[in-house]
Design an enzyme around this catalytic site. Structure first.
Site, PDB file in Angstrom:
ATOM      1  N   GLY A   2      38.757  50.900  49.748  1.00 38.41           N
ATOM      2  CA  GLY A   2      37.960  50.103  48.810  1.00 38.41           C
ATOM      3  C   GLY A   2      38.602  48.798  48.377  1.00 38.41           C
ATOM      4  O   GLY A   2      38.048  48.099  47.533  1.00 38.41           O
ATOM      5  N   ASP A  41      34.715  55.645  17.116  1.00 35.77           N
ATOM      6  CA  ASP A  41      34.322  55.751  18.513  1.00 35.77           C
ATOM      7  C   ASP A  41      32.943  55.098  18.687  1.00 35.77           C
ATOM      8  O   ASP A  41      32.109  55.172  17.773  1.00 35.77           O
ATOM      9  CB  ASP A  41      34.234  57.245  18.850  1.00 35.77           C
ATOM     10  CG  ASP A  41      34.285  57.484  20.333  1.00 35.77           C
ATOM     11  OD1 ASP A  41      35.284  58.037  20.798  1.00 35.77           O
ATOM     12  OD2 ASP A  41      33.313  57.107  21.033  1.00 35.77           O
ATOM     13  N   PHE A  67      38.682  38.512  36.488  1.00 31.91           N
ATOM     14  CA  PHE A  67      39.338  38.885  37.740  1.00 31.91           C
ATOM     15  C   PHE A  67      40.576  39.717  37.345  1.00 31.91           C
ATOM     16  O   PHE A  67      40.466  40.548  36.459  1.00 31.91           O
ATOM     17  CB  PHE A  67      39.546  37.644  38.612  1.00 31.91           C
ATOM     18  CG  PHE A  67      38.260  37.309  39.351  1.00 31.91           C
ATOM     19  CD1 PHE A  67      37.109  36.947  38.647  1.00 31.91           C
ATOM     20  CD2 PHE A  67      38.147  37.464  40.724  1.00 31.91           C
ATOM     21  CE1 PHE A  67      35.889  36.734  39.297  1.00 31.91           C
ATOM     22  CE2 PHE A  67      36.935  37.240  41.388  1.00 31.91           C
ATOM     23  CZ  PHE A  67      35.810  36.885  40.676  1.00 31.91           C
ATOM     24  N   ALA A  87      35.999  50.336  26.807  1.00 36.76           N
ATOM     25  CA  ALA A  87      35.426  50.939  28.014  1.00 36.76           C
ATOM     26  C   ALA A  87      36.487  51.724  28.761  1.00 36.76           C
ATOM     27  O   ALA A  87      37.677  51.482  28.608  1.00 36.76           O
ATOM     28  CB  ALA A  87      34.878  49.845  28.927  1.00 36.76           C
ATOM     29  N   TYR A 133      32.812  52.522  38.171  1.00 40.98           N
ATOM     30  CA  TYR A 133      33.242  51.616  37.095  1.00 40.98           C
ATOM     31  C   TYR A 133      32.494  50.270  37.202  1.00 40.98           C
ATOM     32  O   TYR A 133      31.882  49.809  36.234  1.00 40.98           O
ATOM     33  CB  TYR A 133      34.760  51.406  37.182  1.00 40.98           C
ATOM     34  CG  TYR A 133      35.244  50.229  36.393  1.00 40.98           C
ATOM     35  CD1 TYR A 133      35.215  50.250  35.003  1.00 40.98           C
ATOM     36  CD2 TYR A 133      35.707  49.078  37.032  1.00 40.98           C
ATOM     37  CE1 TYR A 133      35.639  49.152  34.274  1.00 40.98           C
ATOM     38  CE2 TYR A 133      36.137  47.988  36.312  1.00 40.98           C
ATOM     39  CZ  TYR A 133      36.094  48.026  34.930  1.00 40.98           C
ATOM     40  OH  TYR A 133      36.500  46.936  34.214  1.00 40.98           O
ATOM     41  N   ASN A 174      30.628  56.742  28.177  1.00 36.05           N
ATOM     42  CA  ASN A 174      31.401  55.770  27.391  1.00 36.05           C
ATOM     43  C   ASN A 174      30.966  54.332  27.647  1.00 36.05           C
ATOM     44  O   ASN A 174      30.810  53.553  26.708  1.00 36.05           O
ATOM     45  CB  ASN A 174      32.896  55.910  27.693  1.00 36.05           C
ATOM     46  CG  ASN A 174      33.473  57.127  27.000  1.00 36.05           C
ATOM     47  OD1 ASN A 174      33.742  57.106  25.817  1.00 36.05           O
ATOM     48  ND2 ASN A 174      33.604  58.214  27.738  1.00 36.05           N
TER      49      ASN A 174
HETATM   50  N1  UFG Z   1      48.548  47.384  44.816  1.00 34.36           N
HETATM   51  C1  UFG Z   1      49.596  47.831  45.608  1.00 34.36           C
HETATM   52  N2  UFG Z   1      50.356  48.854  45.130  1.00 34.36           N
HETATM   53  C2  UFG Z   1      50.133  49.449  43.909  1.00 34.36           C
HETATM   54  C3  UFG Z   1      49.060  48.971  43.119  1.00 34.36           C
HETATM   55  C4  UFG Z   1      48.289  47.942  43.616  1.00 34.36           C
HETATM   56  O1  UFG Z   1      49.835  47.343  46.712  1.00 34.36           O
HETATM   57  O2  UFG Z   1      50.861  50.390  43.558  1.00 34.36           O
HETATM   58  C5  UFG Z   1      47.719  46.285  45.341  1.00 34.36           C
HETATM   59  C6  UFG Z   1      46.257  46.679  45.516  1.00 34.36           C
HETATM   60  O3  UFG Z   1      46.067  47.271  46.768  1.00 34.36           O
HETATM   61  C7  UFG Z   1      45.572  45.332  45.362  1.00 34.36           C
HETATM   62  C8  UFG Z   1      46.471  44.563  44.382  1.00 34.36           C
HETATM   63  O4  UFG Z   1      47.712  45.253  44.382  1.00 34.36           O
HETATM   64  O5  UFG Z   1      45.570  44.667  46.577  1.00 34.36           O
HETATM   65  C9  UFG Z   1      45.920  44.557  42.976  1.00 34.36           C
HETATM   66  O6  UFG Z   1      45.601  45.873  42.621  1.00 34.36           O
HETATM   67  P1  UFG Z   1      45.179  46.329  41.166  1.00 34.36           P
HETATM   68  O7  UFG Z   1      44.965  47.795  41.219  1.00 34.36           O
HETATM   69  O8  UFG Z   1      46.148  45.793  40.185  1.00 34.36           O
HETATM   70  O9  UFG Z   1      43.835  45.534  40.926  1.00 34.36           O
HETATM   71  P2  UFG Z   1      42.463  45.521  41.736  1.00 34.36           P
HETATM   72  O10 UFG Z   1      42.332  44.180  42.359  1.00 34.36           O
HETATM   73  O11 UFG Z   1      42.328  46.675  42.632  1.00 34.36           O
HETATM   74  O12 UFG Z   1      41.418  45.731  40.573  1.00 34.36           O
HETATM   75  C10 UFG Z   1      41.546  45.036  39.351  1.00 34.36           C
HETATM   76  C11 UFG Z   1      41.166  45.973  38.195  1.00 34.36           C
HETATM   77  C12 UFG Z   1      39.727  46.327  38.269  1.00 34.36           C
HETATM   78  C13 UFG Z   1      38.913  45.086  38.333  1.00 34.36           C
HETATM   79  C14 UFG Z   1      39.345  44.216  39.467  1.00 34.36           C
HETATM   80  C15 UFG Z   1      38.601  42.937  39.418  1.00 34.36           C
HETATM   81  O13 UFG Z   1      41.940  47.144  38.241  1.00 34.36           O
HETATM   82  O14 UFG Z   1      39.377  47.030  37.102  1.00 34.36           O
HETATM   83  O15 UFG Z   1      40.721  43.931  39.351  1.00 34.36           O
HETATM   84  O16 UFG Z   1      38.943  42.115  40.490  1.00 34.36           O
HETATM   85  F1  UFG Z   1      37.635  45.408  38.482  1.00 34.36           F
END
Ligand code: UFG
Length: 325
Positions: free
Chosen positions: A282, A51, A167, A73, A139, A90
């Protein structure tokens, strides 16, 4: 070169290990197997279970290495808002432990797994590294803080680093050498896959009224094998140039949630059972990376990140693991 990959049994880490091994790098993996999986370990990489909060074991693992790639992480955005203490411990303390163990063992090169989440909800959709940082979750904040710690350790302890702002990481090794699916996935594509294989009865598209081409959110999806190649190039860069850098890693192209679902249906020939739902708090409408700096400094270019390949390589693994049920 001998490299310690901290978090090398995880989703991105195991792809990084494969890439380093393919270039003849001697790899030692350090992982506590909390989300990493032994199935992701490579035979020709040494493995130490440990760890990053366990300083004596960490210091021992650091002995004799030339560089460190640090990917261990906590990374669930929602969880980070409920348990900031866990993320502080962490991500922040853990990384400081890694850096201090490097100082103690005179290890100079550090490649860090950062994230586009450091930008938060930017006032633009296309982001280069000069876009102001304003994380909106703990995060992203933890990663931003670490980037700042890194520039101080560069100044004060002469540790040279490359921080890679990923990304949206997607896809799996095309040769099937990484076999572990992420446990309890939170991200779009694994959720789409679990829906296809009825692990989930239905998925929800979060928001259909965004100012985008089809009303759903647009993201820059980058194949994990392309992320992996950047880590090798970053180590080479550090060895040659001995200079710290912060670099975006994305394709520069955006795909909407709807496109991801449609393309999955086309590539797999399977229906995705989804419904349109409310926006998720968000979520910015669109985020895309300018990765010119990574291209210029590292000679990095994504080659695995076509939508078709991303979906195909993900489906390949899920089909193998879930298709048999
Ligand atoms: N989404 C849906 N339904 C779901 C899950 C996701 O519509 O069940 C949409 C989200 O609203 C978003 C897109 O799919 O518009 C991508 O969502 P993710 O949760 O896969 O990814 P995020 O863009 O929210 O975030 C990801 C990582 C983060 C990182 C970020 C960097 O999870 O850790 O990319 O851009 F910081």
């Amino acid at each position: 070169m001998r490299v310690l990959v901290v978090g090398g049994a995880g989703y991105i880490g195991s792809h990084v290990v494969k890439e380093l091994l393919s270039h003849g790098v001697e790899v030692r993996v350090y992982d506590n197997l909390s989300t990493g999986q032994t199935i992701n370990l490579f035979e020709n990489a040494e493995f130490i279970e440990g760890d990053i909060l366990d300083i004596p074991t960490l210091e021992k693992a650091m002995q004799g290495v030339d560089g460190v790639v640090h990917l261990a992480a906590k990374k669930a955005v929602g969880e980070s808002m409920m348990h900031p203490d866990m993320y502080a411990l962490n991500n922040l303390n853990g990384t400081v432990n890694v850096l201090n163990a490097m100082v103690k063992n005179n290890v100079k090169y550090f490649v860090f797994s950062s994230t586009a989440a450091v930008y938060g909800m930017p006032d633009r959709s296309i982001l280069d590294e000069t876009t102001p940082l304003d994380p909106i979750n703990f995060y992203g904040f933890s990663k931003k803080m670490i980037e700042e710690v890194l520039s101080w350790y560069d100044r004060l302890k002469d540790i040279k680093f490359v921080a890679l702002r990923y990304f949206n990481a997607v896809g799996y090794d095309a040769e099937g050498d990484v076999k572990g699916m992420e446990k309890n996935p939170q991200n779009l594509l694994p959720i789409v896959m679990e829906t296809i294989f009825s692990v989930r009865p239905q998925m929800t598209v979060f928001g259909s009224d965004y100012p985008t081409k089809d009303g759903t959110c647009v993201r820059d999806y980058i194949h994990v094998s392309d992320l992996a190649s950047a880590h090798y190039l970053a180590l080479e860069y550090l060895k040659k140039e001995n200079q710290s850098q912060i670099l975006n890693l994305g394709t520069g192209t955006g795909h909407s949630v709807k496109e991801m679902i449609d393309e999955t249906e086309r590539v797999t020939g399977k229906k995705v059972n989804y419904k349109m739902g409310d926006r998720r708090p968000g979520d910015p409408a669109a985020l895309m990376a300018v990765s010119l700096k990574a291209n210029e400094l590292l000679g990095w270019k994504p080659v695995h990140s076509s939508l078709e390949n991303i979906i195909q390589t993900t489906y390949q693994l899920y089909q193998k693991e879930l298709g048999k049920n």
